[in-house]
Write a protein that holds these residues in place. Structure first.
Motif, short mmCIF file in Angstrom:
data_model
loop_
_atom_site.label_atom_id
_atom_site.label_comp_id
_atom_site.label_asym_id
_atom_site.label_seq_id
_atom_site.Cartn_x
_atom_site.Cartn_y
_atom_site.Cartn_z
N ASN A 274 35.96 35.79 54.66
CA ASN A 274 36.34 37.02 55.08
C ASN A 274 36.45 38.85 54.24
OD1 ASN A 274 38.71 35.26 56.42
ND2 ASN A 274 39.38 34.96 54.80
N ASN A 275 35.10 38.80 53.98
CA ASN A 275 35.14 40.34 52.83
C ASN A 275 33.53 40.61 52.33
OD1 ASN A 275 37.39 40.83 52.01
ND2 ASN A 275 37.47 38.92 51.13
N VAL A 276 32.99 39.06 53.07
CA VAL A 276 30.97 39.31 52.63
C VAL A 276 30.70 39.45 53.61
CG1 VAL A 276 29.73 38.96 51.12
CG2 VAL A 276 32.09 38.64 50.04
N ILE A 277 30.99 37.70 54.41
CA ILE A 277 29.61 37.80 55.73
C ILE A 277 30.12 39.49 57.02
CG2 ILE A 277 29.81 36.31 57.58
CD1 ILE A 277 30.05 33.76 55.78
N GLU A 278 29.07 39.73 57.47
CA GLU A 278 28.90 40.85 58.35
C GLU A 278 27.96 40.08 59.32
OE1 GLU A 278 28.65 44.21 56.52
OE2 GLU A 278 30.68 44.40 55.49
N GLU A 279 28.37 41.19 60.58
CA GLU A 279 27.31 40.71 62.05
C GLU A 279 26.68 42.06 61.27
OE1 GLU A 279 27.06 39.37 66.31
OE2 GLU A 279 28.67 41.44 65.94
N VAL A 280 25.14 41.45 62.34
CA VAL A 280 23.91 42.30 61.53
C VAL A 280 23.70 43.32 63.39
CG1 VAL A 280 21.80 43.26 60.63
CG2 VAL A 280 23.26 41.90 59.85
N VAL A 281 23.36 44.43 63.63
CA VAL A 281 23.10 44.74 65.20
C VAL A 281 21.67 45.06 64.90
CG1 VAL A 281 23.59 45.97 66.62
CG2 VAL A 281 26.18 44.91 66.08
N ASN A 295 24.37 38.61 57.70
CA ASN A 295 23.93 38.88 56.80
C ASN A 295 23.57 38.22 55.47
OD1 ASN A 295 26.72 39.26 56.15
ND2 ASN A 295 26.79 40.35 54.54
N PHE A 296 24.69 37.63 55.93
CA PHE A 296 24.14 36.07 55.66
C PHE A 296 25.20 34.80 55.78
CE2 PHE A 296 25.04 38.44 51.54
CZ PHE A 296 24.11 38.16 50.90
N PRO A 297 24.41 33.34 56.02
CA PRO A 297 24.91 32.67 57.10
C PRO A 297 25.80 31.94 56.61
CG PRO A 297 22.92 31.80 56.43
CD PRO A 297 22.96 33.56 56.28
N TYR A 298 27.20 32.12 56.90
CA TYR A 298 28.14 30.82 56.45
C TYR A 298 27.63 29.59 56.43
CZ TYR A 298 32.70 29.12 55.14
OH TYR A 298 33.78 27.79 54.99
N ARG A 328 21.83 39.85 47.55
CA ARG A 328 21.22 38.68 47.45
C ARG A 328 22.83 37.99 47.03
NH1 ARG A 328 19.48 41.31 43.63
NH2 ARG A 328 20.14 39.86 41.01
N ILE A 329 23.63 36.29 47.38
CA ILE A 329 24.10 35.98 46.19
C ILE A 329 23.29 34.77 45.68
CG2 ILE A 329 25.98 34.10 46.41
CD1 ILE A 329 26.33 35.09 49.69
N GLU A 330 23.99 34.50 44.54
CA GLU A 330 23.51 33.76 43.26
C GLU A 330 24.27 33.51 42.83
OE1 GLU A 330 21.61 36.08 39.86
OE2 GLU A 330 20.22 36.89 41.10
N ILE A 331 24.13 31.55 43.28
CA ILE A 331 25.09 30.28 42.61
C ILE A 331 24.51 29.56 41.35
CG2 ILE A 331 26.56 28.32 43.27
CD1 ILE A 331 26.38 30.05 45.84
N LEU A 332 25.10 29.59 40.26
CA LEU A 332 24.55 28.86 39.42
C LEU A 332 25.75 28.46 38.41
CD1 LEU A 332 22.27 29.11 36.93
CD2 LEU A 332 24.30 31.47 35.63
N SER A 333 24.75 26.82 38.32
CA SER A 333 25.81 26.01 37.89
C SER A 333 25.49 25.46 36.74
CB SER A 333 26.37 25.22 39.21
OG SER A 333 26.02 24.64 39.91
N PHE A 334 26.07 24.46 35.48
CA PHE A 334 25.26 23.75 35.12
C PHE A 334 25.62 22.26 34.56
CE2 PHE A 334 25.98 28.21 33.73
CZ PHE A 334 24.97 28.33 32.85
N PRO A 335 24.71 21.16 34.73
CA PRO A 335 23.12 21.68 34.14
C PRO A 335 23.00 21.65 35.64
CG PRO A 335 24.06 19.05 33.23
CD PRO A 335 25.10 19.70 34.14
N LYS A 412 19.69 39.42 54.52
CA LYS A 412 18.82 39.49 56.49
C LYS A 412 18.56 41.36 56.25
CE LYS A 412 17.26 39.00 59.99
NZ LYS A 412 16.89 39.99 60.59
N GLU A 413 17.36 41.29 56.16
CA GLU A 413 16.90 43.07 55.77
C GLU A 413 17.74 43.21 57.58
OE1 GLU A 413 14.61 45.72 54.79
OE2 GLU A 413 13.79 43.86 55.06
#
Length: 561
Positions: A274-281, A295-298, A328-335, A412-413
């Motif tokens: 709802n807040n991040v994914i946008e269509e890039v034309v 911009n990012f594929p769901y 970008r989106i960074e997803i960090l988990s441990f370990p 997506k640039e």
């Protein structure tokens, strides 16, 4: 009592991997006891498996409609299963439930991973038969030998953390409403029964509690999915989202996603949707239709977050950390990943199949909710989604000690030079646009022999007069009437006194705070000696963003004249 799973999904391999299903057209005690033993040993920590009697198979897949069992044989077979359970050492008892599928009677044996590995079973049903430990190899049950036997022996009495009893909680910390909502969602027949049977029996049948009946305790997986506040018992078992407004890392906000594990995952996915994914034309010259992407594929975001929830260690008091940057989106988990998967294997662009899994029960519940797929599909799914969106290749990273796992999804640039009209609604949108544009200019400057000024001019070449007018109006409404003048006079670095004199102002700290500091905070101008603000040789100069804004607002119109 019904099983906590949708039977149609189970039989068709939609909730459980095929390797964890064994179909038997009729009762075959010798083969079934070997499979019972293999599922109980659960050498890969997949979560055991299911034996389905009354359905024939071909190449490990069911032949439907079922062959079925005679109704009068069901009681006899259930009694025979108990006899086989006593043949295993230590004794092991699966959950047994008859069902009617497509008008035929079948019998399902749910065989969760045992707590007392290794288990052994007789090789034949004859007296004094030799005993061996059995394991699953693909869709077959085989005797564990050599390396597999050593691996199995290493698992002696070792229970994955999500399947262990949590001594901090009681059965009262599990929520009936959450359990019933889960059963209803997966369309389990146990949902209707849950309205009538004792709560303890329901929890036992779902394998989310363990211990003596007079002192049942929740398992960690039960608390993670079916308690309102799992962080009370498993520290920091939540997802943290940091939203960066620009690339400096200084302007950000935070959100926390808490509660049951599947609620956390769905909530953060909803936020991204709802807040991040946008269509890039992208408007392409000499082409009537524009290219449309996101911009990012769901699908890539969903899979990367699901993998983090599935594979992190809840024994460690470290949350899943998600960093949302403009690019970008960074997803960090441990370990990090479980061996043999390491940093080198992660770089390979192919399906990765791990031989062991950290959270066998968490994975099962996520699969039943269709929040993750079967083993080994995560990386290909992310890569394919990014490729289909024409996005950059995703990055998967860990260190040599496998202390962390990082997924990076690059945006997506957008082709800025092909945009003919940029509407700005407020100062934040204008600043975000300038940051994005300046990053593109910097990237191009690294790989081009052109001068930076020429690059900036090319990036702004097709912007309309409307964009220039909107930018002027927003700056005048939100800053002051001298902000544009400051940008105009900084063709080269100047001291504060020179700038203020050009504005007809005294060299006073109040004037610096009013006219210079806002532009520094926006990143449009900067000090030449930032570590020493009061240095006698301190000067101010335009940043790339400031140069872009100057070109957009002042230079573009003058060039047209």
């Amino acid at each position: 009592m019904a099983l906590p799973i949708n039977i149609n999904d189970l039989v068709n391999g939609q909730a459980i991997e095929w390797e964890r299903l064994e179909f038997k057209q009729g009762w075959n005690p010798e083969e079934i006891v070997h499979t019972l033993c293999a599922f109980a040993n659960d050498i890969n920590n997949w979560g055991g498996g299911y034996i389905i009697v009354g359905i024939a198979e071909k190449d490990g897949r069911p032949i439907l409609p079922p062959a079925g069992l005679a109704p009068e044989s069901l009681d006899r077979i259930q009694g025979a299963v108990l006899t086989l359970a006593y043949q295993l050492l230590p004794n092991y008892f699966p959950l047994i439930q008859p069902y009617t599928l497509q008008g035929q009677h079948i019998l399902i044996l749910w065989c969760p991973a045992g707590d007392n590995r290794p288990y052994t079973a007789p090789i034949t049903q004859g007296k004094a038969a030799q005993r061996y430990p059995y394991i699953r190899f693909g869709s077959r049950s085989i005797i564990a030998k050599e390396d597999n036997l050593r691996r199995l022996q290493e698992l002696t009495a070792r229970i994955p953390f999500d399947d262990r009893i949590n001594g901090k909680a009681t059965i009262d910390d599990l929520d009936l409403g959450l359990i019933q909502a889960f059963l209803q969602e997966v369309k389990s027949d146990l949902y209707e029964e849950s309205k009538q049977i004792p709560f303890a029996d329901l929890c036992l049948n779902m394998k989310i509690v363990n211990g003596p009946k007079e002192a049942l305790r929740p398992l960690n997986v039960g608390l993670l999915f079916f308690s309102r506040n799992p962080e009370k018992f498993l520290e920091r078992s939540w997802i943290e989202l940091v939203i960066h407004k620009d690339k400096t890392g200084k302007n950000f906000s935070e959100k926390y996603f808490k509660g049951p594990l599947h609620h956390q995952l769905r909530a953060i996915l909803d936020y991204f949707r709802n807040n991040v994914i946008e269509e890039v034309v992208e408007k392409v010259a000499h082409k009537a239709e524009a290219n449309r992407h996101f911009n990012f594929p769901y699908e890539a975001i969903e899979e990367a977050l699901s993998n983090a929830v599935y594979h992190k260690s809840y024994e460690m008091d470290k949350p899943i950390e998600v960093q949302l940057w403009p690019d970008r989106i960074e997803i960090l988990s441990f370990p990090g990943p479980v061996p043999p998967v390491d940093a080198q294997i992660l770089k390979q662009n192919k399906r990765i199949v791990a031989r062991d899994y950290r959270n066998r029960r968490i994975g099962d519940l996520l699969k039943e909710l269709h929040l993750t797929e079967g083993r080994g599909t995560g990386f290909p799914t992310i890569r394919n989604a990014m490729k289909e969106n024409n996005s950059p290749e995703p990055v998967f990273e860990t260190d040599e000690q496998s202390t962390y796992f990082l997924s990076v999804l690059l945006a997506k640039e957008q082709i800025i030079t092909a945009i003919e009209n940029i509407p700005f609604n407020n100062l934040e949108e204008l600043s975000h646009f300038l940051n994005t544009l300046s990053d593109q200019a910097s990237d191009q400057a690294k790989t081009s022999d052109s001068k930076e000024k020429e690059i900036l001019e090319n990036l702004l070449a097709k912007l309309s007069d409307q964009a220039s007018n909107q930018a002027v109006q927003i700056i005048e409404n939100n800053l002051n009437d001298k902000a544009l003048t400051i940008l105009n006079i900084l063709d080269e670095p100047k001291k504060r006194v020179e700038i203020l004199e050009n504005l007809g102002l005294s060299n006073h700290s109040r004037n610096r705070e009013r006219y210079l500091d806002p532009l520094i905070n926006l990143g449009w101008i900067e000090m030449t000696i930032p570590d020493k603000p009061t240095h006698q040789d301190q000067k101010y100069k335009r940043t790339i963003q400031g140069a872009l804004l100057h070109r957009l607002v002042l230079g573009l119109n003058s060039d047209k004249e």
